[in-house]
Design a protein around this motif. Structure first.
Motif, PDB file in Angstrom:
ATOM      1  N   PHE A   1       0.835  -1.203   0.000  1.00  0.00           N
ATOM      2  CA  PHE A   1       0.000   0.000   0.000  1.00  0.00           C
ATOM      3  C   PHE A   1       0.865   1.247   0.000  1.00  0.00           C
ATOM      4  O   PHE A   1       1.944   1.248   0.580  1.00  0.00           O
ATOM      5  CB  PHE A   1      -0.881   0.049   1.262  1.00  0.00           C
ATOM      6  CG  PHE A   1      -1.649  -1.216   1.517  1.00  0.00           C
ATOM      7  CD1 PHE A   1      -1.073  -2.283   2.166  1.00  0.00           C
ATOM      8  CD2 PHE A   1      -2.967  -1.332   1.090  1.00  0.00           C
ATOM      9  CE1 PHE A   1      -1.775  -3.451   2.403  1.00  0.00           C
ATOM     10  CE2 PHE A   1      -3.684  -2.491   1.319  1.00  0.00           C
ATOM     11  CZ  PHE A   1      -3.082  -3.554   1.980  1.00  0.00           C
TER      12      PHE A   1
ATOM     13  N   TYR B   1       0.238   5.233   1.255  1.00  0.00           N
ATOM     14  CA  TYR B   1      -0.595   6.247   1.899  1.00  0.00           C
ATOM     15  C   TYR B   1       0.164   7.571   1.877  1.00  0.00           C
ATOM     16  O   TYR B   1       1.383   7.601   1.819  1.00  0.00           O
ATOM     17  CB  TYR B   1      -0.850   5.907   3.369  1.00  0.00           C
ATOM     18  CG  TYR B   1      -1.795   4.764   3.644  1.00  0.00           C
ATOM     19  CD1 TYR B   1      -1.352   3.446   3.650  1.00  0.00           C
ATOM     20  CD2 TYR B   1      -3.134   5.010   3.952  1.00  0.00           C
ATOM     21  CE1 TYR B   1      -2.217   2.403   3.942  1.00  0.00           C
ATOM     22  CE2 TYR B   1      -4.012   3.975   4.242  1.00  0.00           C
ATOM     23  CZ  TYR B   1      -3.539   2.674   4.243  1.00  0.00           C
ATOM     24  OH  TYR B   1      -4.399   1.646   4.523  1.00  0.00           O
TER      25      TYR B   1
ATOM     26  N   ARG C   1      -4.299   8.886   4.124  1.00  0.00           N
ATOM     27  CA  ARG C   1      -5.210   8.626   3.012  1.00  0.00           C
ATOM     28  C   ARG C   1      -4.549   7.663   2.039  1.00  0.00           C
ATOM     29  O   ARG C   1      -3.383   7.835   1.693  1.00  0.00           O
ATOM     30  CB  ARG C   1      -5.569   9.945   2.309  1.00  0.00           C
ATOM     31  CG  ARG C   1      -6.406  10.879   3.171  1.00  0.00           C
ATOM     32  CD  ARG C   1      -6.697  12.177   2.446  1.00  0.00           C
ATOM     33  NE  ARG C   1      -5.508  12.990   2.272  1.00  0.00           N
ATOM     34  CZ  ARG C   1      -5.433  14.043   1.474  1.00  0.00           C
ATOM     35  NH1 ARG C   1      -6.482  14.411   0.748  1.00  0.00           N
ATOM     36  NH2 ARG C   1      -4.320  14.749   1.386  1.00  0.00           N
ATOM     37  N   LEU C   2      -5.333   6.677   1.588  1.00  0.00           N
ATOM     38  CA  LEU C   2      -4.812   5.624   0.727  1.00  0.00           C
ATOM     39  C   LEU C   2      -4.734   6.111  -0.719  1.00  0.00           C
ATOM     40  O   LEU C   2      -5.724   6.563  -1.278  1.00  0.00           O
ATOM     41  CB  LEU C   2      -5.691   4.380   0.831  1.00  0.00           C
ATOM     42  CG  LEU C   2      -5.275   3.169   0.016  1.00  0.00           C
ATOM     43  CD1 LEU C   2      -3.927   2.636   0.485  1.00  0.00           C
ATOM     44  CD2 LEU C   2      -6.341   2.071   0.110  1.00  0.00           C
TER      45      LEU C   2
ATOM     46  N   TYR D   1      -2.816   4.177  -3.502  1.00  0.00           N
ATOM     47  CA  TYR D   1      -2.915   2.980  -4.328  1.00  0.00           C
ATOM     48  C   TYR D   1      -2.581   1.773  -3.467  1.00  0.00           C
ATOM     49  O   TYR D   1      -1.871   1.874  -2.472  1.00  0.00           O
ATOM     50  CB  TYR D   1      -1.897   3.027  -5.480  1.00  0.00           C
ATOM     51  CG  TYR D   1      -2.401   3.566  -6.785  1.00  0.00           C
ATOM     52  CD1 TYR D   1      -2.173   4.890  -7.137  1.00  0.00           C
ATOM     53  CD2 TYR D   1      -3.083   2.752  -7.682  1.00  0.00           C
ATOM     54  CE1 TYR D   1      -2.625   5.398  -8.353  1.00  0.00           C
ATOM     55  CE2 TYR D   1      -3.534   3.242  -8.903  1.00  0.00           C
ATOM     56  CZ  TYR D   1      -3.305   4.573  -9.220  1.00  0.00           C
ATOM     57  OH  TYR D   1      -3.745   5.072 -10.428  1.00  0.00           O
ATOM     58  N   PHE D   2      -3.059   0.622  -3.894  1.00  0.00           N
ATOM     59  CA  PHE D   2      -2.594  -0.607  -3.288  1.00  0.00           C
ATOM     60  C   PHE D   2      -2.484  -1.700  -4.335  1.00  0.00           C
ATOM     61  O   PHE D   2      -3.025  -1.586  -5.448  1.00  0.00           O
ATOM     62  CB  PHE D   2      -3.465  -1.015  -2.094  1.00  0.00           C
ATOM     63  CG  PHE D   2      -4.884  -1.375  -2.427  1.00  0.00           C
ATOM     64  CD1 PHE D   2      -5.836  -0.386  -2.622  1.00  0.00           C
ATOM     65  CD2 PHE D   2      -5.288  -2.699  -2.498  1.00  0.00           C
ATOM     66  CE1 PHE D   2      -7.150  -0.705  -2.894  1.00  0.00           C
ATOM     67  CE2 PHE D   2      -6.605  -3.034  -2.777  1.00  0.00           C
ATOM     68  CZ  PHE D   2      -7.538  -2.033  -2.967  1.00  0.00           C
TER      69      PHE D   2
ATOM     70  N   LYS E   1      -6.828   1.449  -7.357  1.00  0.00           N
ATOM     71  CA  LYS E   1      -6.846   2.827  -6.878  1.00  0.00           C
ATOM     72  C   LYS E   1      -7.382   2.879  -5.457  1.00  0.00           C
ATOM     73  O   LYS E   1      -8.317   2.168  -5.116  1.00  0.00           O
ATOM     74  CB  LYS E   1      -7.715   3.687  -7.788  1.00  0.00           C
ATOM     75  CG  LYS E   1      -7.139   3.880  -9.178  1.00  0.00           C
ATOM     76  CD  LYS E   1      -8.043   4.740 -10.034  1.00  0.00           C
ATOM     77  CE  LYS E   1      -7.447   4.914 -11.426  1.00  0.00           C
ATOM     78  NZ  LYS E   1      -8.330   5.711 -12.304  1.00  0.00           N
ATOM     79  N   GLY E   2      -6.776   3.769  -4.696  1.00  0.00           N
ATOM     80  CA  GLY E   2      -7.279   4.037  -3.361  1.00  0.00           C
ATOM     81  C   GLY E   2      -8.220   5.221  -3.396  1.00  0.00           C
ATOM     82  O   GLY E   2      -8.940   5.416  -4.368  1.00  0.00           O
ATOM     83  N   ASP E   3      -8.174   6.026  -2.358  1.00  0.00           N
ATOM     84  CA  ASP E   3      -9.106   7.149  -2.255  1.00  0.00           C
ATOM     85  C   ASP E   3      -8.629   8.396  -2.985  1.00  0.00           C
ATOM     86  O   ASP E   3      -9.446   9.227  -3.378  1.00  0.00           O
ATOM     87  CB  ASP E   3      -9.330   7.473  -0.772  1.00  0.00           C
ATOM     88  CG  ASP E   3      -9.921   6.293  -0.022  1.00  0.00           C
ATOM     89  OD1 ASP E   3      -9.479   6.004   1.101  1.00  0.00           O
ATOM     90  OD2 ASP E   3     -10.824   5.643  -0.585  1.00  0.00           O
TER      91      ASP E   3
ATOM     92  N   SER F   1     -10.413  -5.971  -0.894  1.00  0.00           N
ATOM     93  CA  SER F   1     -10.563  -4.972   0.171  1.00  0.00           C
ATOM     94  C   SER F   1      -9.629  -5.258   1.327  1.00  0.00           C
ATOM     95  O   SER F   1      -9.590  -4.532   2.302  1.00  0.00           O
ATOM     96  CB  SER F   1     -11.999  -4.935   0.677  1.00  0.00           C
ATOM     97  OG  SER F   1     -12.298  -6.151   1.338  1.00  0.00           O
TER      98      SER F   1
ATOM     99  N   LYS G   1      -7.398  -2.557   3.334  1.00  0.00           N
ATOM    100  CA  LYS G   1      -7.677  -1.188   2.914  1.00  0.00           C
ATOM    101  C   LYS G   1      -8.265  -0.448   4.110  1.00  0.00           C
ATOM    102  O   LYS G   1      -9.479  -0.369   4.273  1.00  0.00           O
ATOM    103  CB  LYS G   1      -8.643  -1.193   1.739  1.00  0.00           C
ATOM    104  CG  LYS G   1      -8.796   0.145   1.069  1.00  0.00           C
ATOM    105  CD  LYS G   1      -9.766   0.057  -0.085  1.00  0.00           C
ATOM    106  CE  LYS G   1     -10.079   1.439  -0.617  1.00  0.00           C
ATOM    107  NZ  LYS G   1     -11.136   1.397  -1.632  1.00  0.00           N
TER     108      LYS G   1
ATOM    109  N   THR H   1      -9.015   2.709   6.654  1.00  0.00           N
ATOM    110  CA  THR H   1      -9.258   4.153   6.641  1.00  0.00           C
ATOM    111  C   THR H   1      -8.887   4.695   8.013  1.00  0.00           C
ATOM    112  O   THR H   1      -9.537   4.378   9.010  1.00  0.00           O
ATOM    113  CB  THR H   1     -10.732   4.455   6.324  1.00  0.00           C
ATOM    114  OG1 THR H   1     -11.044   3.917   5.038  1.00  0.00           O
ATOM    115  CG2 THR H   1     -10.968   5.958   6.314  1.00  0.00           C
TER     116      THR H   1
END
Lengths: 113, 114
Positions: free
Chosen positions: A33, A35, A44-45, A47-48, A57-59, B98, B101, B103
């Motif tokens: 990952f 961040y 905040r993410l 990519y992973f 894609k992350g956020d 997921s 992942k 948050t």
């Protein structure tokens, strides 16, 4: 001991430069990952990746790309660095499963001037 | 995604127990509760996680409410090295891609006084 190594602790680049941030893990983890961490916004993410050559894609993927050619290495690429990409970048890895733990590197503080 | 709410900051004295609360009223039945902490100038570090039952490990204990809408991280004897930002995170157990992942919210800044 488990280890996630990020190539640079501090990096200074100019606007428009192409920037590579490298991350290597020695635990044979499937998942890796990227961040970014900014004051007031938390982590905040970006990519992973859950396998070699796979990426999700992350956020906040805009302005970034990634590469995972080998299982142990996950690279974050800023195609054309901008000042709003000045941030602390953190790489992490994990082995998938219900008891999954993320192991983080120490971070790269990137300044884009 | 279900969210967590934590106090912005807490203070403790060295060698005293610390109870760090977390509210997660919208947690789903399959969400795991994870805690991480971040020491100054370091990346986050896993502390503990659980689903329904209370959990103990060498670092801390996790107490989960019966309705799972809240949890508490317990440091039994705080030391100066425990001063960090503590993050309470819900990890969906949705499978597929997921995994992991997470948050991260703002977390709780724990100050430990000598």
């Amino acid at each position: 001991d488990v280890k996630v190594t990020q190539s640079s602790r501090y990096l200074v680049k100019r606007t428009g430069e192409k920037v590579f941030l490298e991350c290597v893990q020695d635990m044979d983890h499937e998942n890796m990952f990227w961040y970014r961490q900014d004051p007031g916004l938390g982590l905040r993410l970006i990519y992973f990746s859950y396998d070699v050559k796979m990426k999700e894609k992350g956020d906040i993927p805009e302005g970034y790309s990634v590469s995972r050619e080998k299982k142990e290495r996950f690279s974050l690429i800023l195609e054309s660095a901008s000042t709003n990409q000045t941030s602390m970048y953190l790489c992490a890895s994990s082995f998938p499963g219900s008891g999954e733990k993320l192991f983080f590197g120490s971070g790269t503080q990137l300044s884009v001037l | 995604d279900a969210k967590t709410t934590q106090p912005n900051s807490m203070e403790s004295n060295e060698e005293e127990p610390v109870h760090l609360p977390c509210n997660h009223s919208t947690i789903s039945g399959t969400d795991y509760i994870h805690w991480y902490r971040q020491l100054p100038s370091q990346g986050p570090e896993y502390v503990i996680h659980g689903l329904t039952s209370n959990v103990n490990n060498r670092m801390a204990s996790l107490a989960i409410a019966e309705d799972r809408k809240s949890s508490t991280l317990i440091l039994h004897r705080a030391t100066l090295r425990d001063a960090a930002v503590y993050y309470c995170i819900l990890r969906p157990n949705a499978g597929g891609t997921s995994y992991g992942k997470l948050t991260f919210g703002q977390g709780t800044i724990l100050t430990v006084h000598p």
